[in-house]
Design an enzyme around this catalytic site. Structure first.
Site, PDB file in Angstrom:
ATOM      1  N   LYS A   1       9.522  -5.028  15.306  1.00  0.00           N
ATOM      2  CA  LYS A   1       9.622  -3.604  14.942  1.00  0.00           C
ATOM      3  C   LYS A   1      10.311  -2.794  16.044  1.00  0.00           C
ATOM      4  CE  LYS A   1       7.446  -3.007  10.851  1.00  0.00           C
ATOM      5  NZ  LYS A   1       7.911  -2.215   9.719  1.00  0.00           N
TER       6      LYS A   1
ATOM      7  N   GLN B   1       0.829  -1.221   0.000  1.00  0.00           N
ATOM      8  CA  GLN B   1       0.000   0.000   0.000  1.00  0.00           C
ATOM      9  C   GLN B   1       0.860   1.266   0.000  1.00  0.00           C
ATOM     10  OE1 GLN B   1      -3.563   1.338   2.778  1.00  0.00           O
ATOM     11  NE2 GLN B   1      -1.657   1.765   3.846  1.00  0.00           N
TER      12      GLN B   1
ATOM     13  N   GLU C   1       2.157   0.238  16.822  1.00  0.00           N
ATOM     14  CA  GLU C   1       2.089  -1.046  17.537  1.00  0.00           C
ATOM     15  C   GLU C   1       3.172  -1.142  18.606  1.00  0.00           C
ATOM     16  OE1 GLU C   1       0.012  -4.055  17.248  1.00  0.00           O
ATOM     17  OE2 GLU C   1      -1.233  -2.403  16.583  1.00  0.00           O
TER      18      GLU C   1
ATOM     19  N   TYR D   1       5.090  -9.204  15.784  1.00  0.00           N
ATOM     20  CA  TYR D   1       5.295  -8.098  14.830  1.00  0.00           C
ATOM     21  C   TYR D   1       5.863  -6.882  15.553  1.00  0.00           C
ATOM     22  CZ  TYR D   1       3.974  -4.033  11.963  1.00  0.00           C
ATOM     23  OH  TYR D   1       3.978  -2.837  11.264  1.00  0.00           O
TER      24      TYR D   1
ATOM     25  N   THR E   1       6.116   1.918  13.895  1.00  0.00           N
ATOM     26  CA  THR E   1       4.662   1.734  14.003  1.00  0.00           C
ATOM     27  C   THR E   1       4.116   2.051  15.397  1.00  0.00           C
ATOM     28  OG1 THR E   1       2.990  -0.026  14.083  1.00  0.00           O
ATOM     29  CG2 THR E   1       5.240  -0.745  14.320  1.00  0.00           C
TER      30      THR E   1
HETATM   31  P1  NAP Z   1       1.831  -3.894   3.070  1.00  0.00           P
HETATM   32  O1  NAP Z   1       0.766  -3.353   2.179  1.00  0.00           O
HETATM   33  O2  NAP Z   1       1.612  -5.176   3.779  1.00  0.00           O
HETATM   34  O3  NAP Z   1       3.164  -4.016   2.185  1.00  0.00           O
HETATM   35  C1  NAP Z   1       4.298  -4.680   2.652  1.00  0.00           C
HETATM   36  C2  NAP Z   1       5.319  -4.753   1.544  1.00  0.00           C
HETATM   37  O4  NAP Z   1       6.475  -5.461   2.021  1.00  0.00           O
HETATM   38  C3  NAP Z   1       4.855  -5.512   0.278  1.00  0.00           C
HETATM   39  O5  NAP Z   1       5.410  -4.895  -0.849  1.00  0.00           O
HETATM   40  C4  NAP Z   1       5.463  -6.890   0.493  1.00  0.00           C
HETATM   41  O6  NAP Z   1       5.666  -7.597  -0.703  1.00  0.00           O
HETATM   42  C5  NAP Z   1       6.795  -6.477   1.099  1.00  0.00           C
HETATM   43  N1  NAP Z   1       7.496  -7.556   1.802  1.00  0.00           N
HETATM   44  C6  NAP Z   1       7.028  -8.353   2.787  1.00  0.00           C
HETATM   45  N2  NAP Z   1       7.998  -9.190   3.218  1.00  0.00           N
HETATM   46  C7  NAP Z   1       9.094  -8.921   2.474  1.00  0.00           C
HETATM   47  C8  NAP Z   1      10.394  -9.453   2.417  1.00  0.00           C
HETATM   48  N3  NAP Z   1      10.788 -10.443   3.230  1.00  0.00           N
HETATM   49  N4  NAP Z   1      11.279  -8.925   1.534  1.00  0.00           N
HETATM   50  C9  NAP Z   1      10.913  -7.931   0.702  1.00  0.00           C
HETATM   51  N5  NAP Z   1       9.672  -7.393   0.681  1.00  0.00           N
HETATM   52  C10 NAP Z   1       8.777  -7.886   1.564  1.00  0.00           C
HETATM   53  O7  NAP Z   1       2.225  -2.815   4.178  1.00  0.00           O
HETATM   54  P2  NAP Z   1       1.939  -1.236   4.219  1.00  0.00           P
HETATM   55  O8  NAP Z   1       0.623  -1.014   4.867  1.00  0.00           O
HETATM   56  O9  NAP Z   1       2.239  -0.649   2.902  1.00  0.00           O
HETATM   57  O10 NAP Z   1       3.026  -0.769   5.303  1.00  0.00           O
HETATM   58  C11 NAP Z   1       4.336  -0.371   4.904  1.00  0.00           C
HETATM   59  C12 NAP Z   1       5.270  -0.471   6.093  1.00  0.00           C
HETATM   60  O11 NAP Z   1       4.810   0.358   7.144  1.00  0.00           O
HETATM   61  C13 NAP Z   1       5.385  -1.864   6.704  1.00  0.00           C
HETATM   62  O12 NAP Z   1       6.705  -1.996   7.174  1.00  0.00           O
HETATM   63  C14 NAP Z   1       4.433  -1.825   7.885  1.00  0.00           C
HETATM   64  O13 NAP Z   1       4.843  -2.752   8.862  1.00  0.00           O
HETATM   65  C15 NAP Z   1       4.596  -0.394   8.336  1.00  0.00           C
HETATM   66  N6  NAP Z   1       3.448   0.233   8.961  1.00  0.00           N
HETATM   67  C16 NAP Z   1       2.219   0.189   8.372  1.00  0.00           C
HETATM   68  C17 NAP Z   1       1.170   0.870   8.965  1.00  0.00           C
HETATM   69  C18 NAP Z   1      -0.204   0.893   8.338  1.00  0.00           C
HETATM   70  O14 NAP Z   1      -1.161   1.223   9.041  1.00  0.00           O
HETATM   71  N7  NAP Z   1      -0.326   0.613   7.046  1.00  0.00           N
HETATM   72  C19 NAP Z   1       1.364   1.595  10.152  1.00  0.00           C
HETATM   73  C20 NAP Z   1       2.638   1.622  10.714  1.00  0.00           C
HETATM   74  C21 NAP Z   1       3.684   0.947  10.099  1.00  0.00           C
HETATM   75  P3  NAP Z   1       4.483  -8.472  -1.402  1.00  0.00           P
HETATM   76  O15 NAP Z   1       3.634  -7.481  -2.159  1.00  0.00           O
HETATM   77  O16 NAP Z   1       5.243  -9.408  -2.250  1.00  0.00           O
HETATM   78  O17 NAP Z   1       3.728  -9.137  -0.282  1.00  0.00           O
HETATM   79  O1  F7E Z   2      -6.550  -4.526  13.139  1.00  0.00           O
HETATM   80  C1  F7E Z   2      -9.352  -5.526  15.266  1.00  0.00           C
HETATM   81  C2  F7E Z   2      -7.994  -6.087  15.591  1.00  0.00           C
HETATM   82  O2  F7E Z   2      -5.404  -5.841  11.364  1.00  0.00           O
HETATM   83  C3  F7E Z   2      -7.015  -3.368  13.795  1.00  0.00           C
HETATM   84  C4  F7E Z   2      -0.913  -2.913  10.444  1.00  0.00           C
HETATM   85  O3  F7E Z   2      -0.834  -2.059   9.333  1.00  0.00           O
HETATM   86  O4  F7E Z   2      -1.609  -1.110  11.855  1.00  0.00           O
HETATM   87  C5  F7E Z   2      -1.977  -2.395  11.391  1.00  0.00           C
HETATM   88  O5  F7E Z   2      -2.103  -3.301  12.473  1.00  0.00           O
HETATM   89  C6  F7E Z   2      -7.869  -3.772  14.986  1.00  0.00           C
HETATM   90  C7  F7E Z   2      -7.239  -4.806  15.915  1.00  0.00           C
HETATM   91  O6  F7E Z   2      -4.522  -3.563  12.047  1.00  0.00           O
HETATM   92  C8  F7E Z   2     -10.969  -7.809  12.970  1.00  0.00           C
HETATM   93  O7  F7E Z   2      -8.069  -7.004  16.678  1.00  0.00           O
HETATM   94  C9  F7E Z   2     -11.485  -6.772  14.804  1.00  0.00           C
HETATM   95  O8  F7E Z   2      -7.479  -4.427  17.245  1.00  0.00           O
HETATM   96  O9  F7E Z   2      -6.571  -3.693  10.736  1.00  0.00           O
HETATM   97  P1  F7E Z   2      -5.789  -4.452  11.728  1.00  0.00           P
HETATM   98  P2  F7E Z   2      -3.477  -3.523  13.252  1.00  0.00           P
HETATM   99  O10 F7E Z   2      -3.391  -4.809  13.945  1.00  0.00           O
HETATM  100  O11 F7E Z   2      -3.798  -2.316  14.070  1.00  0.00           O
HETATM  101  C10 F7E Z   2      -0.371  -1.051  12.581  1.00  0.00           C
HETATM  102  C11 F7E Z   2      -0.117   0.385  12.954  1.00  0.00           C
HETATM  103  C12 F7E Z   2       0.742  -1.696  11.849  1.00  0.00           C
HETATM  104  O12 F7E Z   2       1.911  -1.309  12.007  1.00  0.00           O
HETATM  105  C13 F7E Z   2       0.445  -2.964  11.144  1.00  0.00           C
HETATM  106  O13 F7E Z   2       1.432  -3.231  10.142  1.00  0.00           O
HETATM  107  O14 F7E Z   2      -9.050  -4.368  14.485  1.00  0.00           O
HETATM  108  N1  F7E Z   2     -10.215  -6.427  14.480  1.00  0.00           N
HETATM  109  N2  F7E Z   2     -11.968  -7.628  13.892  1.00  0.00           N
HETATM  110  C14 F7E Z   2      -9.866  -7.043  13.340  1.00  0.00           C
HETATM  111  N3  F7E Z   2      -8.728  -7.008  12.625  1.00  0.00           N
HETATM  112  C15 F7E Z   2      -8.678  -7.748  11.490  1.00  0.00           C
HETATM  113  N4  F7E Z   2      -7.555  -7.707  10.726  1.00  0.00           N
HETATM  114  N5  F7E Z   2      -9.742  -8.541  11.104  1.00  0.00           N
HETATM  115  C16 F7E Z   2     -10.904  -8.604  11.812  1.00  0.00           C
HETATM  116  O15 F7E Z   2     -11.838  -9.303  11.431  1.00  0.00           O
END
Ligand code: NAP
Ligand code: F7E
Length: 382
Positions: free
Chosen positions: A160, A12, A134, A156, A132
């Site tokens: 991190k 994303q 988290e 996770y 993050t």
């Molecule tokens: P995402 O949609 O899950 O994308 C993760 C990316 O990492 C994908 O391109 C995936 O490749 C690649 N990847 C996974 N394992 C890998 C590996 N071993 N080697 C190389 N590439 C790998 O995540 P996102 O939401 O864009 O988030 C981007 C970053 O921000 C992540 O590090 C996530 O943990 C962190 N983050 C996200 C959020 C959020 O709310 N979105 C918040 C805080 C931090 P594939 O496409 O092949 O799977």
């Molecule tokens: O869950 C609750 C679940 O999986 C949010 C990643 O991008 O943000 C993400 O992590 C909440 C949790 O995101 C369902 O238990 C309820 O409390 O959308 P999520 P996450 O776990 O907050 C952080 C900042 C990152 O860094 C991570 O990479 O929603 N929940 N019902 C559910 N969650 C999921 N997935 N599915 C359910 O059915």
């Protein structure tokens, strides 16, 4: 021309960031994993044939668990900026794959930092680490800011945590321009389908179109600070443009429960749902319908079908989605980013849900989506 290297370019944030940097005139290099199916849907609109001269997007095969591969790519690309976005990013899945998660999410950034150091690129290359909210896990302060102590609650988050501190350590030990963006949840139409927001907007769209009866969710009471990924990639870029490296919380400062997110997603298309019952017996029932709103957002031809659902259950709870240890609430204070980066989010929760619902309704009406080009042909920043 500045050169950026993005790990996780197919994800994303990688998709939004690469478009944002290309628009700024960067040459963007991305690392993608080999997969048995094409996995570049989110960036296909930016793709250029390798035979094109002066390409602005160049992809390399690689993996965060392979240091030699990372070192070779960094040597070839000689990046001015590295954005380390790659990760096994699903919190629930990290309980099933804890060792792999530690390797990719924890050690991955160490491999990058060490490559930059060994290749003598410390003066040239700036590094952004995708940290993050988290990390705050079992929160020690409300709202969470840069100084709030961490308390990770999943493999996770623990991985991190290492990545966060090794980034700080390389900054302090070797004078590297290495920064952490402590980003709170950010979502978009490109969000992976198994994260809660996208799971909900896809399910609501399918229910509205008569394709699906009931969605099953986990913990409905947990609360998140949700922003739009478009806003958050602007912050990543701004962090690397600062003279001095530092760590920043990026958040909206508004917290919403999963239950309210579901209410709002249905509300966006004129459907009212009410929750009743407790714990695993909790359900949501359709109690009213604004036909005009539903006709405008979903389509008049679907009104009759949806009307028949009034009084019926559209949401239930399945404990398989509960986590062994949950992060119950997160809300960030982004004052430092506001003051030092001049960063402000443009999207609030309602605008975010509107964007996701519009996109998922189109996607579920596949013909209309394809006519519009799918997300392959869209420019995310227009
Ligand atoms: P995402 O949609 O899950 O994308 C993760 C990316 O990492 C994908 O391109 C995936 O490749 C690649 N990847 C996974 N394992 C890998 C590996 N071993 N080697 C190389 N590439 C790998 O995540 P996102 O939401 O864009 O988030 C981007 C970053 O921000 C992540 O590090 C996530 O943990 C962190 N983050 C996200 C959020 C959020 O709310 N979105 C918040 C805080 C931090 P594939 O496409 O092949 O799977
Ligand atoms: O869950 C609750 C679940 O999986 C949010 C990643 O991008 O943000 C993400 O992590 C909440 C949790 O995101 C369902 O238990 C309820 O409390 O959308 P999520 P996450 O776990 O907050 C952080 C900042 C990152 O860094 C991570 O990479 O929603 N929940 N019902 C559910 N969650 C999921 N997935 N599915 C359910 O059915």
């Amino acid at each position: 021309m500045k050169v950026a290297l993005i790990t996780g370019i197919t994800g994303q944030d990688g998709a939004y960031l690469s478009e944002y940097l290309i628009k700024k005139g960067y040459e963007v290099h991305g690392i993608k994993r080999r997969s048995s199916l094409f996995n570049t849907d989110r960036i296909d609109h930016l793709y250029q044939d390798p035979h094109v001269q002066d390409r602005s997007l160049i992809l390399h095969y690689g993996d965060l668990t392979d240091s030699m591969n990372l070192t070779r790519i960094i040597e070839e690309v000689q990046p001015d900026e590295i954005y380390n976005l790659a990760a096994m990013s699903h919190v629930k899945v990290s309980f099933d794959t804890p060792e792999y998660t530690a390797n990719a999410d924890g050690l991955g950034v160490l491999r990058i930092l060490e490559a930059v150091r060994l290749l003598r690129l410390v003066e040239k290359t700036r590094i952004y680490q995708a940290s993050t909210s988290e990390l705050y896990g079992l929160v020690q302060e409300v709202p969470q800011r840069e100084t709030t102590p961490f308390y990770p609650r999943s493999p996770y988050a623990a991985a991190k945590l290492y990545a966060y501190w090794i980034t700080v350590n390389y900054r302090e030990a070797y004078g590297m321009h290495a920064s952490n963006g402590i980003l709170f949840n950010h979502e978009s139409p490109l969000r992976g389908e198994t994260f809660v927001t996208r799971k909900v907007t896809r399910a609501v769209a399918r229910i509205a179109l008569g394709m699906y009866t009931k969605m099953f969710m986990g913990n409905l009471s947990s609360r998140r600070d949700w922003g739009h990924a478009k806003d958050y990639v602007r912050a990543m870029y701004a962090i690397l443009q600062q003279e001095k490296p530092s760590d920043y919380v990026i958040a909206t400062g508004v917290m919403t429960t999963i239950r309210d997110f579901i209410r709002k997603a249905f509300g966006e298309i004129g459907i009212k749902v009410d929750f009743k019952g407790k714990c695993t017996e909790e359900v949501a029932i359709v109690t009213a319908m604004d036909k005009i709103r539903f006709g405008e957002t979903v389509g008049e031809e679907y009104i009759q079908g949806m009307e028949k659902r009034i009084g019926e259950e559209v949401v239930g709870v399945d404990p398989q989605y509960f986590r062994p240890t949950e992060v119950e609430m997160l809300i960030g204070d982004a004052s430092k980013a506001r003051e030092q980066l001049g960063w402000e989010p443009k999207y609030g929760i309602d605008a975010l849900i509107k964007d996701m619902m519009e996109s998922d309704l189109l996607l579920m009406k596949k013909d209309a989506y394809i006519k519009k080009g799918g997300y392959r042909a869209l420019n995310y920043f227009e």
